[in-house]
Design a protein around this motif. Structure first.
Motif, short mmCIF file in Angstrom:
data_model
loop_
_atom_site.label_atom_id
_atom_site.label_comp_id
_atom_site.label_asym_id
_atom_site.label_seq_id
_atom_site.Cartn_x
_atom_site.Cartn_y
_atom_site.Cartn_z
N UNK A 175 8.97 10.85 4.61
CA UNK A 175 7.64 11.39 4.89
C UNK A 175 7.09 12.12 3.68
N UNK A 176 7.93 12.84 2.96
CA UNK A 176 7.48 13.50 1.74
C UNK A 176 7.02 12.52 0.69
N UNK A 177 7.75 11.43 0.55
CA UNK A 177 7.37 10.39 -0.41
C UNK A 177 6.05 9.75 0.00
N UNK A 178 5.85 9.52 1.31
CA UNK A 178 4.59 8.95 1.77
C UNK A 178 3.41 9.85 1.43
N UNK A 179 3.60 11.14 1.57
CA UNK A 179 2.52 12.07 1.22
C UNK A 179 2.20 11.99 -0.26
N UNK A 180 3.22 11.87 -1.10
CA UNK A 180 3.00 11.74 -2.54
C UNK A 180 2.27 10.44 -2.88
N UNK A 181 2.67 9.37 -2.24
CA UNK A 181 2.03 8.07 -2.50
C UNK A 181 0.57 8.11 -2.08
N UNK A 182 0.31 8.70 -0.93
CA UNK A 182 -1.08 8.79 -0.47
C UNK A 182 -1.92 9.63 -1.41
N UNK A 183 -1.40 10.75 -1.87
CA UNK A 183 -2.19 11.62 -2.76
C UNK A 183 -2.41 10.96 -4.11
N UNK A 184 -1.46 10.17 -4.57
CA UNK A 184 -1.63 9.46 -5.84
C UNK A 184 -2.67 8.36 -5.73
N UNK A 185 -2.79 7.79 -4.52
CA UNK A 185 -3.76 6.73 -4.29
C UNK A 185 -5.16 7.26 -4.04
N UNK A 186 -5.32 8.54 -4.05
CA UNK A 186 -6.65 9.12 -3.83
C UNK A 186 -6.99 9.31 -2.37
N UNK A 187 -6.05 9.00 -1.47
CA UNK A 187 -6.31 9.19 -0.05
C UNK A 187 -7.41 8.29 0.49
N UNK A 188 -7.60 7.11 -0.12
CA UNK A 188 -8.63 6.20 0.34
C UNK A 188 -8.27 5.59 1.66
N UNK A 189 -9.26 5.45 2.50
CA UNK A 189 -9.09 4.77 3.78
C UNK A 189 -10.09 3.62 3.83
N UNK A 190 -9.90 2.67 4.75
CA UNK A 190 -10.85 1.56 4.85
C UNK A 190 -12.28 2.04 5.11
N UNK A 191 -12.45 3.19 5.74
CA UNK A 191 -13.79 3.70 6.03
C UNK A 191 -14.50 4.19 4.76
N UNK A 192 -13.73 4.47 3.70
CA UNK A 192 -14.33 4.94 2.44
C UNK A 192 -15.13 3.86 1.74
N UNK A 193 -14.79 2.62 2.04
CA UNK A 193 -15.55 1.53 1.46
C UNK A 193 -14.96 0.93 0.32
#
Length: 75
Positions: A57-75
């Protein structure tokens, strides 16, 4: 001692496994089948070893933050 009791509790295991399976489902829906399979394996392992799940779970949080936290709704 209290931390080890918390890590071994069924509630912690269930929360960890559930959140990893949710992440695996999201990865599969986004077409990233390799990540989904890896997360599913980690979820199964984390049922036995809670520390593995918490680390994942900690690694997932790091990966998400490195990716900019983009979601499909961001476009």
């Amino acid at each position: 001692m209290a931390l080890s009791k918390l890590l071994r509790s069924p509630g912690t295991r269930l929360l960890t496994v559930g959140s990893l399976f949710v992440e695996a489902k999201r990865a599969f829906e986004r077409g990233n089948r390799a990540r989904a399979a890896g997360l599913a394996v980690l979820a199964v392992l984390s049922w036995k070893f809670a520390l593995i799940g918490l680390g994942a779970q900690g690694i997932l949080k790091l990966v998400r933050s490195a990716g900019g936290g983009r979601t499909p709704a961001d476009g």
